[in-house]
Design an enzyme around this catalytic site. Structure first.
Site, PDB file in Angstrom:
ATOM      1  N   ASP A 232       0.839  -1.197   0.000  1.00 47.78           N
ATOM      2  CA  ASP A 232       0.000   0.000   0.000  1.00 47.78           C
ATOM      3  C   ASP A 232       0.870   1.241   0.000  1.00 47.78           C
ATOM      4  OD1 ASP A 232       0.756   0.560   2.751  1.00 47.78           O
ATOM      5  OD2 ASP A 232      -0.634  -1.025   3.325  1.00 47.78           O
TER       6      ASP A 232
ATOM      7  N   LYS B  28      -4.220  -0.655  -2.136  1.00 46.85           N
ATOM      8  CA  LYS B  28      -4.872  -1.788  -1.473  1.00 46.85           C
ATOM      9  C   LYS B  28      -6.340  -1.454  -1.264  1.00 46.85           C
ATOM     10  CE  LYS B  28      -3.822  -2.673   2.853  1.00 46.85           C
ATOM     11  NZ  LYS B  28      -3.108  -3.185   4.047  1.00 46.85           N
TER      12      LYS B  28
END
Length: 311
Positions: A168, A191
């Site tokens: 992420d 994400k």
């Protein structure tokens, strides 16, 4: 002019006694539990710490509440023994993901942790790959990076990734640090999370097609991020050469069983796993600067104590 600090000692918490410095005197704490569940931390020969600069090494990995109370008691023991300064190395610091109020009525638990460490008598705190900066702490906080240790281990295993992948955007700086050390590119992904907590990844960047990828993350408690990420990479013809996780809170064998065959799982011993390939105490020893003095020659990065365990 400040005098160089010479009188240094390390105190190992009851769950950290697999660690060893090989350079400084060590004392090991003992945990005793009473029938009502309360614990009592004791430190044999604590009087030896009088006038010395002490580094307490103590993880607060699960069971977090028990181990955090252990750390507070241990700080009080060392302070009560007359130590000149008390630094704490908590390689995994509990409640670090509770760093904000997501909705009314919630505590900022990380702030409570910082206040408790200060009240117990700690002068300094060292953490490792913390989830977020420890805001509002009254004592100096140094967050160490596991990237150098991971890079050394990746080279030792000759894994040769093409790209370092962060699951992420929040882990971009962590992944970038490792990518720089390995001399490869870095990509941070978006994400996606469902209300039930399920993680999924959409279309991956073309730069990840048919590449040898190394995933790096700060923490894994269930594999809910790593497993779908590895699956998404496999769908575009990429291989996951290794997963580097600083804080592995789930069972290693169970996680490996759900990752693609041949994936190497590299983790540190931050949560007390003596079998982890990378020991983190050398990182703390290299960074430790006792309060109130200059570091001795031993703390300049020279010597056997500076080589990460297992590298």
């Amino acid at each position: 002019m400040k005098r160089p600090v010479q009188a240094l000692s390390i105190v190992l918490g009851p769950d950290d006694q697999h660690r060893t410095s090989e350079a400084y005197p060590e004392l090991s704490a003992v945990r005793r539990c009473f029938p009502d569940g309360e614990q009592l931390i004791t430190l044999p020969d604590a009087e030896q710490l009088a006038g010395r600069h002490v580094l307490i090494v103590h993880t607060t990995a699960p069971p977090q509440d028990e181990r955090f109370v252990s750390l507070l008691q241990l700080i009080d023991v060392v302070r009560g023994a007359g130590a000149a300064s008390v630094a704490c190395f908590a390689p995994y610091l509990c409640y670090q993901r509770q760093d904000r109020r997501n909705r009314p009525g919630e505590p900022i638990s990380m702030r409570v942790v910082a206040a408790a460490l200060d009240a117990a008598g700690a002068d300094q705190l060292y953490t490792l790959d913390a989830h977020a900066p420890l805001r509002a702490a009254r004592i100096p906080v140094t967050d160490l990076s596991a990237a150098p240790a991971f890079a050394a281990h990746v080279r030792k295993l000759d894994l040769r990734p093409d790209v370092v992948v962060s699951p992420d955007k929040g882990g971009s700086s962590r992944a970038a640090a490792l990518a720089r050390l390995l001399g490869v590119s870095m990509i941070a992904l978006k994400k996606n999370k469902e209300p039930d907590g399920r993680t999924w990844y959409g279309q991956l960047p073309v730069e990840l097609l048919n590449r040898r990828c190394l995933i790096v993350d700060d923490l894994c408690s269930s594999g809910s991020t790593l497993i779908p990420l590895c699956a998404a990479l496999a769908e575009v013809g990429s291989t996951c050469t290794a997963v580097c996780v600083t804080h592995l809170l789930t069972e290693r064998a169970a996680l490996l069983h759900q990752l693609p065959e041949g994936t190497r799982l590299l983790s540190t011993d931050s949560c007390g796993d003596a079998s982890a390939p990378i020991g983190v105490l050398p990182l703390a020893l290299e960074a430790w600067r006792p309060a109130g003095g200059e570091p001795p020659a031993e703390l300049t990065g020279q010597g056997k104590a500076m080589a990460p365990h297992g590298i």
